[in-house]
Design a protein around this motif. Sequence first.
Motif, PDB file in Angstrom:
ATOM      1  N   ASN A 165       1.003  -1.153   0.008  1.00 28.56           N
ATOM      2  CA  ASN A 165       0.103   0.147  -0.051  1.00 28.56           C
ATOM      3  C   ASN A 165       0.679   1.397   0.142  1.00 28.56           C
ATOM      4  O   ASN A 165       0.686   2.117  -0.669  1.00 28.56           O
ATOM      5  N   TRP A 166       1.977   1.269   0.710  1.00 29.81           N
ATOM      6  CA  TRP A 166       2.929   2.401   0.791  1.00 29.81           C
ATOM      7  C   TRP A 166       3.359   2.532  -0.494  1.00 29.81           C
ATOM      8  O   TRP A 166       3.591   3.780  -0.970  1.00 29.81           O
ATOM      9  N   TRP A 190      -5.372  -3.226  -9.181  1.00 21.20           N
ATOM     10  CA  TRP A 190      -4.334  -4.420  -9.680  1.00 21.20           C
ATOM     11  C   TRP A 190      -2.722  -3.906  -9.159  1.00 21.20           C
ATOM     12  O   TRP A 190      -2.130  -4.896  -8.840  1.00 21.20           O
ATOM     13  N   ILE A 191      -2.376  -2.927  -9.585  1.00 18.14           N
ATOM     14  CA  ILE A 191      -0.919  -2.440  -9.416  1.00 18.14           C
ATOM     15  C   ILE A 191      -0.636  -2.534  -8.046  1.00 18.14           C
ATOM     16  O   ILE A 191       0.766  -2.821  -7.489  1.00 18.14           O
ATOM     17  N   ARG A 192      -1.449  -2.113  -7.073  1.00 19.63           N
ATOM     18  CA  ARG A 192      -1.513  -2.097  -5.610  1.00 19.63           C
ATOM     19  C   ARG A 192      -1.182  -3.497  -5.178  1.00 19.63           C
ATOM     20  O   ARG A 192      -0.472  -3.759  -4.108  1.00 19.63           O
ATOM     21  N   HIS A 193      -2.008  -4.450  -5.721  1.00 19.72           N
ATOM     22  CA  HIS A 193      -2.073  -5.874  -5.161  1.00 19.72           C
ATOM     23  C   HIS A 193      -0.605  -6.230  -5.765  1.00 19.72           C
ATOM     24  O   HIS A 193      -0.085  -7.348  -5.091  1.00 19.72           O
ATOM     25  N   ILE A 194      -0.270  -6.050  -7.045  1.00 20.32           N
ATOM     26  CA  ILE A 194       1.136  -6.642  -7.550  1.00 20.32           C
ATOM     27  C   ILE A 194       2.333  -6.151  -6.530  1.00 20.32           C
ATOM     28  O   ILE A 194       3.208  -6.875  -6.311  1.00 20.32           O
ATOM     29  N   PHE A 195       2.317  -5.038  -6.007  1.00 22.64           N
ATOM     30  CA  PHE A 195       3.208  -4.465  -5.199  1.00 22.64           C
ATOM     31  C   PHE A 195       2.951  -5.280  -3.709  1.00 22.64           C
ATOM     32  O   PHE A 195       4.130  -5.629  -3.277  1.00 22.64           O
ATOM     33  N   GLN A 196       2.037  -5.557  -3.342  1.00 28.26           N
ATOM     34  CA  GLN A 196       1.695  -6.380  -2.104  1.00 28.26           C
ATOM     35  C   GLN A 196       2.256  -7.582  -2.470  1.00 28.26           C
ATOM     36  O   GLN A 196       2.951  -8.109  -1.537  1.00 28.26           O
ATOM     37  N   ILE A 197       1.993  -8.168  -3.432  1.00 27.27           N
ATOM     38  CA  ILE A 197       2.427  -9.577  -3.760  1.00 27.27           C
ATOM     39  C   ILE A 197       3.954  -9.694  -3.971  1.00 27.27           C
ATOM     40  O   ILE A 197       4.607 -10.706  -3.115  1.00 27.27           O
ATOM     41  N   VAL A 198       4.623  -8.836  -4.389  1.00 23.57           N
ATOM     42  CA  VAL A 198       6.062  -8.667  -4.600  1.00 23.57           C
ATOM     43  C   VAL A 198       6.788  -8.461  -3.413  1.00 23.57           C
ATOM     44  O   VAL A 198       7.715  -9.202  -2.867  1.00 23.57           O
ATOM     45  N   ALA A 199       5.919  -7.643  -2.467  1.00 23.24           N
ATOM     46  CA  ALA A 199       6.441  -7.395  -1.037  1.00 23.24           C
ATOM     47  C   ALA A 199       6.728  -8.668  -0.402  1.00 23.24           C
ATOM     48  O   ALA A 199       7.280  -8.900   0.604  1.00 23.24           O
ATOM     49  N   PHE A 245       4.037   5.618  -5.754  1.00 18.36           N
ATOM     50  CA  PHE A 245       3.851   5.569  -7.191  1.00 18.36           C
ATOM     51  C   PHE A 245       2.483   6.249  -7.847  1.00 18.36           C
ATOM     52  O   PHE A 245       2.339   6.453  -8.888  1.00 18.36           O
ATOM     53  N   GLY A 246       1.911   6.669  -6.667  1.00 17.31           N
ATOM     54  CA  GLY A 246       0.393   7.314  -7.054  1.00 17.31           C
ATOM     55  C   GLY A 246      -0.719   6.513  -7.907  1.00 17.31           C
ATOM     56  O   GLY A 246      -1.636   6.859  -8.579  1.00 17.31           O
ATOM     57  N   VAL A 247      -0.537   5.097  -7.435  1.00 20.98           N
ATOM     58  CA  VAL A 247      -1.556   4.473  -8.044  1.00 20.98           C
ATOM     59  C   VAL A 247      -2.229   3.521  -7.060  1.00 20.98           C
ATOM     60  O   VAL A 247      -2.897   2.535  -7.302  1.00 20.98           O
ATOM     61  N   ARG A 248      -2.362   4.177  -5.812  1.00 19.06           N
ATOM     62  CA  ARG A 248      -3.075   3.340  -4.578  1.00 19.06           C
ATOM     63  C   ARG A 248      -4.486   3.109  -4.823  1.00 19.06           C
ATOM     64  O   ARG A 248      -5.149   2.356  -4.484  1.00 19.06           O
ATOM     65  N   ASP A 249      -4.914   4.410  -5.201  1.00 18.68           N
ATOM     66  CA  ASP A 249      -6.667   4.304  -5.387  1.00 18.68           C
ATOM     67  C   ASP A 249      -6.924   4.724  -6.866  1.00 18.68           C
ATOM     68  O   ASP A 249      -6.293   5.797  -7.430  1.00 18.68           O
TER      69      ASP A 249
END
Length: 97
Positions: A49-50, A65-74, A55-59
């Motif tokens: 989420n952070w 999808w991009i936020r979820h990809i960041f979460q999965i990579v983390a 990157f300005g794509v939280r909401d």
Amino acid sequence: MLGGLWGIISTIIVGLILGVLGRLFAPGDQKIPIWLTIVVGIVAAFIGNWLAGVFGVRDTSGIDWIRHIFQIVAAVVGVIAASAIYARVKGGHRTSA
């Protein structure tokens, strides 16, 4: 009170899902307990989420999808790190027979 309880339950569920996805996509065999998988997933949710906010794509409109990809990579990075640390702390050195 029910709202607070639901928040805790949903956090654990999201942590479990992200932790399992992290274990699924992480290379190798991860010998960490389920509680550590959940903790890694919860931390990954916050980090993802952070990063999405940075990157300005939280909401976005629709599914984030991009936020979820960041979460999965983390979560993947977290599982790899947790596996290495857990093995050292528990003395999980593999020996060849």
